[in-house]
Design a protein around this motif. Structure first.
Motif, PDB file in Angstrom:
ATOM      1  N   MET A 127      -3.283   0.018  16.608  1.00 20.68           N
ATOM      2  CA  MET A 127      -3.415  -0.998  15.102  1.00 20.68           C
ATOM      3  C   MET A 127      -3.137  -0.201  14.148  1.00 20.68           C
ATOM      4  SD  MET A 127      -5.090  -3.857  14.328  1.00 20.68           S
ATOM      5  CE  MET A 127      -5.022  -4.975  12.827  1.00 20.68           C
ATOM      6  N   LYS A 128      -2.002  -0.219  13.469  1.00 21.98           N
ATOM      7  CA  LYS A 128      -2.199   0.580  12.544  1.00 21.98           C
ATOM      8  C   LYS A 128      -2.952   0.229  10.798  1.00 21.98           C
ATOM      9  CE  LYS A 128       1.776   2.340   9.462  1.00 21.98           C
ATOM     10  NZ  LYS A 128       2.641   2.058   8.409  1.00 21.98           N
ATOM     11  N   GLN A 129      -3.439   1.187  10.270  1.00 21.70           N
ATOM     12  CA  GLN A 129      -4.266   1.588   9.728  1.00 21.70           C
ATOM     13  C   GLN A 129      -3.476   0.998   7.964  1.00 21.70           C
ATOM     14  OE1 GLN A 129      -7.731   1.196   8.747  1.00 21.70           O
ATOM     15  NE2 GLN A 129      -7.537   1.813  10.738  1.00 21.70           N
ATOM     16  N   PRO A 130      -4.530   0.056   6.548  1.00 21.12           N
ATOM     17  CA  PRO A 130      -3.691  -0.851   6.575  1.00 21.12           C
ATOM     18  C   PRO A 130      -3.038   0.619   4.856  1.00 21.12           C
ATOM     19  CG  PRO A 130      -5.589  -1.545   5.971  1.00 21.12           C
ATOM     20  CD  PRO A 130      -5.427  -0.622   7.148  1.00 21.12           C
ATOM     21  N   ALA A 131      -1.980   0.744   4.410  1.00 20.34           N
ATOM     22  CA  ALA A 131      -2.009   1.809   2.889  1.00 20.34           C
ATOM     23  C   ALA A 131      -3.549   2.034   2.622  1.00 20.34           C
ATOM     24  CB  ALA A 131      -0.683   1.903   2.650  1.00 20.34           C
ATOM     25  N   THR A 132      -3.087   2.899   1.829  1.00 19.43           N
ATOM     26  CA  THR A 132      -4.736   2.986   0.706  1.00 19.43           C
ATOM     27  C   THR A 132      -3.919   3.307  -0.425  1.00 19.43           C
ATOM     28  OG1 THR A 132      -4.371   5.150   0.556  1.00 19.43           O
ATOM     29  CG2 THR A 132      -5.872   4.370   2.380  1.00 19.43           C
ATOM     30  N   PRO A 133      -4.507   2.914  -1.518  1.00 26.32           N
ATOM     31  CA  PRO A 133      -4.026   2.779  -2.954  1.00 26.32           C
ATOM     32  C   PRO A 133      -3.209   4.653  -3.164  1.00 26.32           C
ATOM     33  CG  PRO A 133      -5.339   1.759  -3.470  1.00 26.32           C
ATOM     34  CD  PRO A 133      -5.539   2.584  -1.664  1.00 26.32           C
ATOM     35  N   LEU A 134      -3.362   5.298  -2.458  1.00 29.26           N
ATOM     36  CA  LEU A 134      -3.432   6.920  -2.931  1.00 29.26           C
ATOM     37  C   LEU A 134      -2.462   7.456  -1.446  1.00 29.26           C
ATOM     38  CD1 LEU A 134      -6.485   8.202  -3.375  1.00 29.26           C
ATOM     39  CD2 LEU A 134      -5.304   7.853  -4.922  1.00 29.26           C
ATOM     40  N   SER A 135      -1.550   6.209  -1.259  1.00 25.16           N
ATOM     41  CA  SER A 135      -1.013   6.692   0.422  1.00 25.16           C
ATOM     42  C   SER A 135       0.656   7.303  -0.385  1.00 25.16           C
ATOM     43  CB  SER A 135      -0.417   4.946   0.487  1.00 25.16           C
ATOM     44  OG  SER A 135       0.804   5.258   1.458  1.00 25.16           O
ATOM     45  N   ILE A 136       0.873   8.106  -0.104  1.00 26.16           N
ATOM     46  CA  ILE A 136       2.560   8.924  -0.328  1.00 26.16           C
ATOM     47  C   ILE A 136       3.600   8.497   0.328  1.00 26.16           C
ATOM     48  CG2 ILE A 136       1.632  11.410  -1.271  1.00 26.16           C
ATOM     49  CD1 ILE A 136       2.180  12.162   1.237  1.00 26.16           C
ATOM     50  N   ASP A 137       2.997   7.325   1.214  1.00 26.04           N
ATOM     51  CA  ASP A 137       3.771   6.383   2.434  1.00 26.04           C
ATOM     52  C   ASP A 137       5.345   5.618   0.739  1.00 26.04           C
ATOM     53  OD1 ASP A 137       6.186   4.943   3.488  1.00 26.04           O
ATOM     54  OD2 ASP A 137       4.177   4.486   4.593  1.00 26.04           O
ATOM     55  N   PRO A 138       6.647   5.838   0.951  1.00 27.31           N
ATOM     56  CA  PRO A 138       6.525   5.492  -0.400  1.00 27.31           C
ATOM     57  C   PRO A 138       6.832   3.160  -0.207  1.00 27.31           C
ATOM     58  CG  PRO A 138       8.732   6.780   0.946  1.00 27.31           C
ATOM     59  CD  PRO A 138       7.330   7.098   1.370  1.00 27.31           C
ATOM     60  N   LYS A 139       7.296   3.248   1.481  1.00 28.32           N
ATOM     61  CA  LYS A 139       7.141   1.741   1.919  1.00 28.32           C
ATOM     62  C   LYS A 139       6.490   1.061   1.803  1.00 28.32           C
ATOM     63  CE  LYS A 139      10.155   3.094   5.590  1.00 28.32           C
ATOM     64  NZ  LYS A 139       9.988   3.515   7.850  1.00 28.32           N
ATOM     65  N   THR A 140       5.157   2.063   0.738  1.00 26.47           N
ATOM     66  CA  THR A 140       3.339   1.408   1.268  1.00 26.47           C
ATOM     67  C   THR A 140       2.798   1.048  -0.601  1.00 26.47           C
ATOM     68  OG1 THR A 140       2.221   2.667   2.624  1.00 26.47           O
ATOM     69  CG2 THR A 140       3.240   0.569   3.151  1.00 26.47           C
ATOM     70  N   ALA A 141       2.903   2.823  -1.179  1.00 25.61           N
ATOM     71  CA  ALA A 141       2.775   2.935  -1.835  1.00 25.61           C
ATOM     72  C   ALA A 141       2.839   2.030  -3.147  1.00 25.61           C
ATOM     73  CB  ALA A 141       3.289   4.401  -2.600  1.00 25.61           C
ATOM     74  N   LEU A 142       3.673   1.198  -3.226  1.00 31.80           N
ATOM     75  CA  LEU A 142       4.161   0.313  -4.300  1.00 31.80           C
ATOM     76  C   LEU A 142       3.564  -1.953  -4.116  1.00 31.80           C
ATOM     77  CD1 LEU A 142       6.868   1.984  -6.259  1.00 31.80           C
ATOM     78  CD2 LEU A 142       4.493   2.020  -7.078  1.00 31.80           C
ATOM     79  N   LEU A 143       3.277  -1.389  -3.262  1.00 32.03           N
ATOM     80  CA  LEU A 143       2.578  -2.718  -2.764  1.00 32.03           C
ATOM     81  C   LEU A 143       1.534  -3.444  -3.480  1.00 32.03           C
ATOM     82  CD1 LEU A 143       2.514  -2.671   1.507  1.00 32.03           C
ATOM     83  CD2 LEU A 143       4.499  -3.620  -0.219  1.00 32.03           C
ATOM     84  N   LEU A 144       1.200  -4.521  -4.359  1.00 34.07           N
ATOM     85  CA  LEU A 144       0.681  -4.993  -5.620  1.00 34.07           C
ATOM     86  C   LEU A 144      -0.808  -4.495  -4.485  1.00 34.07           C
ATOM     87  CD1 LEU A 144       0.180  -6.118  -7.728  1.00 34.07           C
ATOM     88  CD2 LEU A 144       0.632  -7.957  -7.327  1.00 34.07           C
ATOM     89  N   ASP A 145      -0.740  -5.176  -3.712  1.00 34.77           N
ATOM     90  CA  ASP A 145      -2.073  -5.286  -2.429  1.00 34.77           C
ATOM     91  C   ASP A 145      -3.346  -4.457  -2.410  1.00 34.77           C
ATOM     92  OD1 ASP A 145      -2.554  -8.477  -3.497  1.00 34.77           O
ATOM     93  OD2 ASP A 145      -1.404  -8.963  -1.250  1.00 34.77           O
ATOM     94  N   GLN A 146      -2.452  -2.910  -2.788  1.00 36.19           N
ATOM     95  CA  GLN A 146      -3.479  -2.078  -2.507  1.00 36.19           C
ATOM     96  C   GLN A 146      -3.429  -1.070  -3.896  1.00 36.19           C
ATOM     97  OE1 GLN A 146      -2.998  -0.535   0.327  1.00 36.19           O
ATOM     98  NE2 GLN A 146      -3.016  -2.597   1.522  1.00 36.19           N
ATOM     99  N   GLN A 147      -3.156  -1.490  -4.520  1.00 38.93           N
ATOM    100  CA  GLN A 147      -2.945  -1.270  -6.068  1.00 38.93           C
ATOM    101  C   GLN A 147      -4.800  -1.508  -6.300  1.00 38.93           C
ATOM    102  OE1 GLN A 147      -0.527   0.779  -7.051  1.00 38.93           O
ATOM    103  NE2 GLN A 147       0.049   0.865  -5.291  1.00 38.93           N
ATOM    104  N   ILE A 148      -5.424  -0.091  -6.981  1.00 37.81           N
ATOM    105  CA  ILE A 148      -7.117  -0.244  -7.423  1.00 37.81           C
ATOM    106  C   ILE A 148      -6.860  -1.034  -8.888  1.00 37.81           C
ATOM    107  CG2 ILE A 148      -6.941   1.802  -8.446  1.00 37.81           C
ATOM    108  CD1 ILE A 148      -9.836  -0.113  -6.902  1.00 37.81           C
ATOM    109  N   CYS A 149      -5.681  -0.827  -9.760  1.00 40.19           N
ATOM    110  CA  CYS A 149      -5.240  -1.882 -10.971  1.00 40.19           C
ATOM    111  C   CYS A 149      -5.821  -3.248 -10.452  1.00 40.19           C
ATOM    112  CB  CYS A 149      -4.712  -0.781 -11.638  1.00 40.19           C
ATOM    113  SG  CYS A 149      -2.739  -0.995 -11.028  1.00 40.19           S
ATOM    114  N   PHE A 150      -4.600  -2.713  -9.982  1.00 41.86           N
ATOM    115  CA  PHE A 150      -4.666  -3.755  -9.426  1.00 41.86           C
ATOM    116  C   PHE A 150      -6.028  -5.345  -9.287  1.00 41.86           C
ATOM    117  CE2 PHE A 150      -3.950  -8.840  -7.448  1.00 41.86           C
ATOM    118  CZ  PHE A 150      -3.190  -9.084  -8.392  1.00 41.86           C
ATOM    119  N   ALA A 151      -6.721  -4.533  -8.164  1.00 40.53           N
ATOM    120  CA  ALA A 151      -7.798  -5.674  -7.718  1.00 40.53           C
ATOM    121  C   ALA A 151      -9.094  -5.363  -9.305  1.00 40.53           C
ATOM    122  CB  ALA A 151      -8.766  -4.506  -7.177  1.00 40.53           C
TER     123      ALA A 151
END
Length: 158
Positions: free
Chosen positions: A1-25
């Protein structure tokens, strides 16, 4: 099972997902907390920013506008209208300092001092609304304080 991306991820596919952002949390949690405070503070006739100012003054009365601003991380342009509204409620007075007329001293009125007694139940109301144990909230508060300090240092170029 793949781990969810962290806010510090450099994967461009997940780096800008809203729910991954500390600022949004932080932002969405702040909004939720402010809504709870709005309900609780309605009994006191205060807004959340007004309540913050009153807490500073309940800790230490007769302080300068700049001291309040330092405690709340607010500049005087934001704080002055807020203080004027609290003064209109009859909870504080503002007066120029005798020794230095550039400074404005903020003092609780008797009504402002009495309001403290009514406000004593607010922390328990908030604790109950969170559904968290007191120790858990202390840990969250302390972690947020450390994060705030790091962000202030980063903003100031330290």
């Amino acid at each position: 099972m793949k781990q969810p991306a962290t806010p510090l991820s450099i994967d461009p596919k997940t780096a800008l997902l809203l729910d991954q952002q500390i600022c949004f949390a932080l932002y969405s949690t702040s909004l939720a907390m402010t809504k709870i405070y709005r309900k609780v503070l309605a009994e006191l006739g205060l807004t959340y920013p007004q309540y913050l100012v009153m807490m500073v003054l309940w800790e230490r009365d007769e302080i300068t506008v700049s001291e309040i601003g330092e405690r709340l991380f607010l500049d005087s342009a934001t704080l002055t209208p807020l203080l004027k509204r609290i003064e209109a409620l009859g909870l504080i007075t503002r007066a120029r300092a005798i020794k230095d007329e550039r400074q404005v001293i903020v003092t609780l009125t008797s009504a402002g001092k009495k309001l403290r007694k009514q406000a004593e139940s607010i922390p328990l109301s908030i604790l109950c609304a969170t559904g968290c144990a007191p120790a858990e909230l202390v840990e969250i508060r302390d972690s947020l304080g450390k994060l705030r300090s790091k962000l202030i240092d980063a903003e100031q170029g330290s």
